[in-house]
Design an enzyme around this catalytic site. Sequence first.
Site, mmCIF file in Angstrom:
data_model
loop_
_atom_site.group_PDB
_atom_site.id
_atom_site.type_symbol
_atom_site.label_atom_id
_atom_site.label_comp_id
_atom_site.label_asym_id
_atom_site.label_seq_id
_atom_site.Cartn_x
_atom_site.Cartn_y
_atom_site.Cartn_z
ATOM 1 N N GLU A 47 -4.911 2.689 0.212
ATOM 2 C CA GLU A 47 -4.307 1.533 -0.465
ATOM 3 C C GLU A 47 -4.181 0.362 0.522
ATOM 4 O O GLU A 47 -4.430 -0.794 0.168
ATOM 5 C CB GLU A 47 -2.931 1.946 -0.994
ATOM 6 N N ASP A 51 -6.256 -2.964 -0.474
ATOM 7 C CA ASP A 51 -5.536 -4.221 -0.677
ATOM 8 C C ASP A 51 -6.284 -5.367 0.006
ATOM 9 O O ASP A 51 -6.449 -6.447 -0.563
ATOM 10 C CB ASP A 51 -4.127 -4.064 -0.095
ATOM 11 N N ASP A 120 -1.056 0.813 -6.958
ATOM 12 C CA ASP A 120 -1.476 1.458 -5.711
ATOM 13 C C ASP A 120 -2.797 2.205 -5.897
ATOM 14 O O ASP A 120 -3.672 2.176 -5.032
ATOM 15 C CB ASP A 120 -0.412 2.453 -5.223
ATOM 16 N N GLU A 123 -5.713 -0.216 -5.919
ATOM 17 C CA GLU A 123 -6.033 -0.677 -4.570
ATOM 18 C C GLU A 123 -6.692 0.438 -3.749
ATOM 19 O O GLU A 123 -7.657 0.189 -3.015
ATOM 20 C CB GLU A 123 -4.775 -1.179 -3.861
#
Lengths: 234, 234
Positions: A47, A51, A120, A123
């Site tokens: 994650e 991101d 989450d 990502e």
Amino acid sequence: MAGKFEMLMRGIGITFNNVNLLKQAFTHASYRNEHRGEAMQDNERLEFLGDAVLELLISEYLYKRYPQLPEGELTRMRAAIVCEPSLVRFATKLSFDKYVRLGRGEELSGGRKRPALLADVFEAFMGALYLDQGLESVKEFLDTHILPDIDNVHVLLADYKTMLQELVQRDGIGPLSYRILEERGPAHHREFVAQVMIDGKPYGEGIGRSKKEAEQRAAQATITMLTQKENPTS
Amino acid sequence: MAGKFEMLMRGIGITFNNVNLLKQAFTHASYRNEHRGEAMQDNERLEFLGDAVLELLISEYLYKRYPQLPEGELTRMRAAIVCEPSLVRFATKLSFDKYVRLGRGEELSGGRKRPALLADVFEAFMGALYLDQGLESVKEFLDTHILPDIDNVHVLLADYKTMLQELVQRDGIGPLSYRILEERGPAHHREFVAQVMIDGKPYGEGIGRSKKEAEQRAAQATITMLTQKENPTS
């Protein structure tokens, strides 16, 4: 279990070289905690990476899509796209919630539908796809599944008309109106050109796939003109 | 003016396909404001993009370099690298300050050495290189010019030993000490393996290019063990 992720890969049209990366992206910490005997990582590190992948690709998309927008506006739009509600919408659209591997407690308390968890997972999936197939593949994935959605998110553009209205009132330079200069293109790819009029004089123009979008862009262009204290186009 | 950017390209060993992108990265808004007649963009939009490029590549570097570190630590380290003082250091190391195109007022007030301006130029350069040559080229650039520096930035790791000391005191489980288990590798690529000892029992190990780095990593590993309430290795 393999069958489940095979199904997911078929659904999104991508075959992972390393299916474990894909599984990891869908593995919540609560699941790993219940399977301590097995070698398994949860999705938290992916994650972290995903991101940043998403942030770059959305930045590039906005940079190229809006060649005239100043940095501040690009930053605002990026924040509106890379935010939990958007990521949840993307994850849900792709049915990612069905594939999440959750611990029992988390499952019972409704974790599968928890927004932060779904964001989450989205990502982490970005991170897994990046590691497995590189940036271009993630870009293609976004082009196919996510960007068409973003383009329609008028909320991104929704406050330019209001902002301009406030600006015109503050400076006492009204009245403010909009006119459509042109409608063009085939029916399935219609484009509108709108122009802002202030006190009868023409200001910024904007192009959009709907009248509203064109007006928002015209309002945005006008805000830039006014705040840079330049003269109206004529 | 072309000669100046030719020199810069020779210095960094990169030839831009579109030299205007490179120039744009070094063009401060104050310069553009003084050359309104010329078609010219300043570096603000490139900075928006470059920030995201840098964030991704540093994230990937940390993700791969520290396969055991949890997300929170990776995030902390990334923030320590992608921060103004680091970016200023990178920009200065590469003599970027010499190439910035500034307006007269900004120049007279010492803008050329202003940290925020140099950090912005470094990010804008990342954005320009990404647009001109793609992610792999930016990665190579960082590998060559920036990452060796980061690896030596002990400030990144500096607080693990202190953190562990505090943890041990809080939990009353001392005394805390370190031992070097191994020194290995050729002289130019020496590696040390350090281990944390608490109350005479062995805890986390760490590998580093200096004893201090190895101890910092050992402290870090131990913090993870203690805070996850797992048993010490033996």
